[in-house]
Design an enzyme around this catalytic site. Structure first.
Site, PDB file in Angstrom:
ATOM      1  N   ASP A  61       0.887 -23.902  66.599  1.00  0.00           N
ATOM      2  CA  ASP A  61       1.278 -22.522  66.107  1.00  0.00           C
ATOM      3  C   ASP A  61      -0.088 -21.850  65.607  1.00  0.00           C
ATOM      4  OD1 ASP A  61       2.628 -20.281  65.086  1.00  0.00           O
ATOM      5  OD2 ASP A  61       3.404 -21.198  63.255  1.00  0.00           O
TER       6      ASP A  61
ATOM      7  N   HIS B  12      11.174 -21.625  59.228  1.00  0.00           N
ATOM      8  CA  HIS B  12      11.745 -20.927  60.088  1.00  0.00           C
ATOM      9  C   HIS B  12      12.669 -21.951  61.206  1.00  0.00           C
ATOM     10  CE1 HIS B  12      11.743 -18.047  63.256  1.00  0.00           C
ATOM     11  NE2 HIS B  12      10.430 -18.205  63.953  1.00  0.00           N
TER      12      HIS B  12
ATOM     13  N   CYS C 144       5.722 -21.709  69.034  1.00  0.00           N
ATOM     14  CA  CYS C 144       6.793 -20.811  68.900  1.00  0.00           C
ATOM     15  C   CYS C 144       6.569 -19.541  69.398  1.00  0.00           C
ATOM     16  CB  CYS C 144       7.186 -20.683  67.466  1.00  0.00           C
ATOM     17  SG  CYS C 144       5.489 -20.705  66.334  1.00  0.00           S
TER      18      CYS C 144
ATOM     19  N   ARG D 216      14.068 -11.480  57.742  1.00  0.00           N
ATOM     20  CA  ARG D 216      12.896 -12.089  57.889  1.00  0.00           C
ATOM     21  C   ARG D 216      12.052 -11.707  56.780  1.00  0.00           C
ATOM     22  NH1 ARG D 216       8.829 -12.785  63.294  1.00  0.00           N
ATOM     23  NH2 ARG D 216      10.233 -14.359  63.516  1.00  0.00           N
TER      24      ARG D 216
ATOM     25  N   ARG E 141      16.040 -19.465  71.988  1.00  0.00           N
ATOM     26  CA  ARG E 141      16.121 -18.558  70.624  1.00  0.00           C
ATOM     27  C   ARG E 141      17.641 -17.835  70.848  1.00  0.00           C
ATOM     28  NH1 ARG E 141      12.070 -17.242  67.486  1.00  0.00           N
ATOM     29  NH2 ARG E 141      13.670 -16.845  66.212  1.00  0.00           N
TER      30      ARG E 141
ATOM     31  N   GLN F 295      13.992 -21.153  65.024  1.00  0.00           N
ATOM     32  CA  GLN F 295      13.072 -21.589  65.965  1.00  0.00           C
ATOM     33  C   GLN F 295      13.342 -23.186  65.991  1.00  0.00           C
ATOM     34  OE1 GLN F 295      10.242 -19.708  67.225  1.00  0.00           O
ATOM     35  NE2 GLN F 295      10.311 -21.500  68.767  1.00  0.00           N
TER      36      GLN F 295
HETATM   37  N1   CP Z   1       8.734 -17.371  67.575  1.00  0.00           N
HETATM   38  C1   CP Z   1       9.138 -16.173  66.752  1.00  0.00           C
HETATM   39  O1   CP Z   1       9.734 -16.113  65.774  1.00  0.00           O
HETATM   40  O2   CP Z   1       8.689 -14.817  67.597  1.00  0.00           O
HETATM   41  P1   CP Z   1       8.691 -13.528  66.892  1.00  0.00           P
HETATM   42  O3   CP Z   1       7.818 -13.580  65.564  1.00  0.00           O
HETATM   43  O4   CP Z   1       8.309 -12.659  67.746  1.00  0.00           O
HETATM   44  O5   CP Z   1      10.066 -13.261  66.415  1.00  0.00           O
HETATM   45  N1  NVA Z   2       3.699 -19.374  61.255  1.00  0.00           N
HETATM   46  C1  NVA Z   2       4.136 -17.880  62.314  1.00  0.00           C
HETATM   47  C2  NVA Z   2       5.177 -18.341  63.145  1.00  0.00           C
HETATM   48  C3  NVA Z   2       5.559 -17.103  63.741  1.00  0.00           C
HETATM   49  C4  NVA Z   2       6.707 -16.849  64.763  1.00  0.00           C
HETATM   50  C5  NVA Z   2       4.068 -16.943  61.243  1.00  0.00           C
HETATM   51  O1  NVA Z   2       4.863 -17.213  60.242  1.00  0.00           O
HETATM   52  O2  NVA Z   2       3.550 -16.028  61.411  1.00  0.00           O
END
Ligand code: CP
Ligand code: NVA
Length: 301
Positions: free
Chosen positions: A220, A127, A260, A100, A288, A130
């Site tokens: 989101d 992502h 998400c 990430r 997930r 997701q």
């Molecule tokens: N939806 C998602 O990716 O959640 P986290 O940021 O908690 O991993």
């Molecule tokens: N768009 C959000 C998604 C979190 C799962 C972010 O990048 O923070």
């Protein structure tokens, strides 16, 4: 099949459906108590530059359930050593890398310099894990015919929406982004999606038009991780786009609500909407685990 899971555009429609079918199979086996240790003895190195609840836990639990192990590394890539050198180290010990990252380019660099599979666990651009879990959830609730569904994404044209576009490039889901002016999606991904999409892809600033006939309403956070400095400005821009009962009433009766997570209750969504019986946010979170196990067991076996 490509080595890495970076973007759904790297996969064919058949390969994406293959992941979804495999995810359904792994979920069924898990619930029946007949799960197989498909990754016995294998190790996944998990790099997190940003916070996480769902991704972190589902990858770690997923590796455990597959008979392997997930090792966590909280770090900022490129600070202590070069990103290619991180990749060259990790590939000597681990059978796969999950990351990430802030910069999408850092994930691509890891993938380029590691012989083992690299999995995108969210970047500023995409992502895909997701959206695999979310499309599994859509099939569970609305059936397998993506071509008959319309998903309206209300909010920022961000990493999550860009991944919906990549999905729509391969499967015939109709996707509409409803956003304030200036918060549209990645133009390059939009152009690539429109080249091959069989469904309808629309971008609008008009809530009524965008939500018309929607079977699922997705939102989101207004400020993604790394955009905290813009939070106040974004609050103002996105306030008219809050998903509340009035907005849900613009979609088809009984439309699903999706997010998400994490959700900022009272900002992008109201409690009554996220807690309604039509909300499937925790089904998405559950899936997930199964969707990512399908990715892990496909790429790392
Ligand atoms: N939806 C998602 O990716 O959640 P986290 O940021 O908690 O991993
Ligand atoms: N768009 C959000 C998604 C979190 C799962 C972010 O990048 O923070």
């Amino acid at each position: 099949m490509v080595k890495d899971f970076i973007c759904l555009l790297d996969y064919s429609s058949e390969e994406i459906l293959g992941f979804l079918d495999f995810a359904d199979e792994l979920k069924r086996e898990h619930k029946e108590g007949t799960a197989r240790p498909l990754l016995a003895g294998k190790v996944l190195a998990m790099i997190f530059e940003k916070p996480s609840l769902r991704t972190r836990l589902t990858f770690q639990i997923g590796m455990f359930q597959l008979g392997g192990f997930g090792v966590l590394i909280d770090t900022r890539l490129g600070e202590r050593e070069s990103v290619p050198d991180v990749a060259r180290n990790l590939e000597r010990w681990a059978d796969g890398i999950m990351a990430r990252t802030y910069r999408h380019s850092d994930l691509l660099t890891l993938a380029e310099h590691a012989v083992v599979p690299v999995i995108n666990a969210l970047t500023d651009k995409l992502h895909p894990c997701q959206i695999l879990a979310d499309s599994q959830t859509l099939r569970e609730h609305l059936g397998p015919d993506f071509g008959s569904m319309k998903l309206a994404f209300v909010g920022d044209g961000n990493n999550v929406f860009n991944s919906w576009l990549s999905f729509a490039a391969r499967l015939p889901l109709n996707v509409t982004l409803v956003c304030p002016p200036g918060y549209e999606c990645d133009p390059e991904i939009l152009a690539r999606a429109r080249e091959t999409a069989k469904g309808c892809i629309e971008i609008t600033h008009d809530l009524e038009a965008g939500l018309k006939d929607a079977d699922a309403v997705y939102t989101d956070v207004w400020a993604s991780m790394g955009q905290e400095d813009e939070a106040a400005e974004r609050e103002r821009a996105f306030a008219p786009y809050q998903v509340n009962a009035r907005v849900m009433a613009m979609a088809r009766p009984g439309a699903l609500f999706m997010h998400c997570l994490p959700a900022h209750r009272g900002s992008e969504v109201t409690d009554d909407v996220i807690d309604a019986p039509t909300s499937v946010v925790f089904d998405q979170a559950e899936n997930r685990l199964h969707a990512q196990k399908a990715v892990l067991a496909t790429l790392m076996r």
